[in-house]
Design an enzyme around this catalytic site. Structure first.
Site, short mmCIF file in Angstrom:
data_model
loop_
_atom_site.label_atom_id
_atom_site.label_comp_id
_atom_site.label_asym_id
_atom_site.label_seq_id
_atom_site.Cartn_x
_atom_site.Cartn_y
_atom_site.Cartn_z
N CYS A 135 52.12 -22.18 -32.28
CA CYS A 135 52.30 -20.92 -33.00
C CYS A 135 52.78 -19.83 -32.05
O CYS A 135 53.82 -19.20 -32.27
CB CYS A 135 50.99 -20.51 -33.66
SG CYS A 135 51.07 -18.91 -34.51
N GLU A 207 53.60 -25.19 -38.92
CA GLU A 207 54.30 -23.90 -38.84
C GLU A 207 55.46 -23.86 -39.82
O GLU A 207 55.67 -22.87 -40.53
CB GLU A 207 54.83 -23.65 -37.42
CG GLU A 207 53.84 -23.04 -36.47
CD GLU A 207 53.43 -21.64 -36.89
OE1 GLU A 207 54.27 -20.87 -37.40
OE2 GLU A 207 52.25 -21.32 -36.75
#
Length: 224
Positions: A135, A207
């Site tokens: 991330c 993600e």
């Protein structure tokens, strides 16, 4: 090649797909519909609450004061920099503080945060780092690429988002995690490294699922 560099290389096709997603590209050229960004910010606010919990857990799992201090800084940055950006955007979008606190998680948000928390609670400090790193690292990469688009960081609405994630301060957060991963991974067996690779690639894929969820403003596929 360092262990982190090898993970980066293997994740590149996933990260490239994320960067090329219409949600991210829409931020870059300013064409993203505000409703999609609003959906994203609400879900990302929830995500960051659990992301902060992961850094708090990293402080607990740290084997030395330096590691504990680094995770404490990451926790502070999440609670007081990233979440401040979200609160500022919420105000611009007409979302009250009460509404922010009452948001329900979408299926993808729930899957993503639950996976990371499960990995971190059941596993080692390295497992936790492998879960959270994609991330921070991929967001910095996206921020830098979007900043390279002429006028993108000056956009009256999306510019602040781009500038935060392309900032030197955000790069420092990613660098801390990368350095910790490489330091902690020294001497690991091939089997242990393969486990970390699986975690790293899984959260990289999640993600992309998050971008797609936001673009489609999708809470659940089935609401029955």
């Amino acid at each position: 090649m360092s262990f982190a560099a090898s993970l980066y290389e293997k994740a590149q096709p996933i990260w490239e797909a994320g960067y090329n997603h219409p949600f991210v590209q829409g931020i870059g050229d300013g064409s993203l519909e505000k409703s999609k960004f609003q959906f994203f910010m609400k879900q990302d606010y929830l995500y960051l609450i659990d992301y902060a919990r992961l850094f708090a857990l990293g402080t607990l799992k740290g084997n030395d004061l330096q590691t504990m201090s680094t995770f404490s800084k990451l926790l502070h940055a999440t609670l007081n920099v990233e979440m401040d950006l979200h609160r500022a955007y919420a105000k611009r979008l007409g979302i009250s503080a009460e509404e922010l606190e009452a948001i329900e998680p979408a299926a993808t948000t729930l899957a993503y945060t639950s996976y990371m928390l499960n990995v971190a609670q059941r596993g080692s400090l390295l497992d936790l780092i492998a879960a959270v790193l994609p991330c921070t690292w991929s967001y910095y990469e996206i921020g830098v690429k979007l900043k390279g688009i002429p006028g993108a960081s000056d956009h009256p609405f999306y510019g602040e988002w781009i500038k935060l994630y392309a900032s030197d301060e955000f790069k420092e957060l990613a660098d801390w995690l990368i350095q910790m991963l490489d330091e902690e991974a020294k001497g690991l067996s091939s089997k242990e490294k393969a486990k970390l690779e699986t975690i790293f690639l899984t959260t990289s894929r999640l993600e992309n699922e998050f971008w797609d969820m936001a673009y489609n403003e999708r809470m659940w596929n089935y609401n029955g």
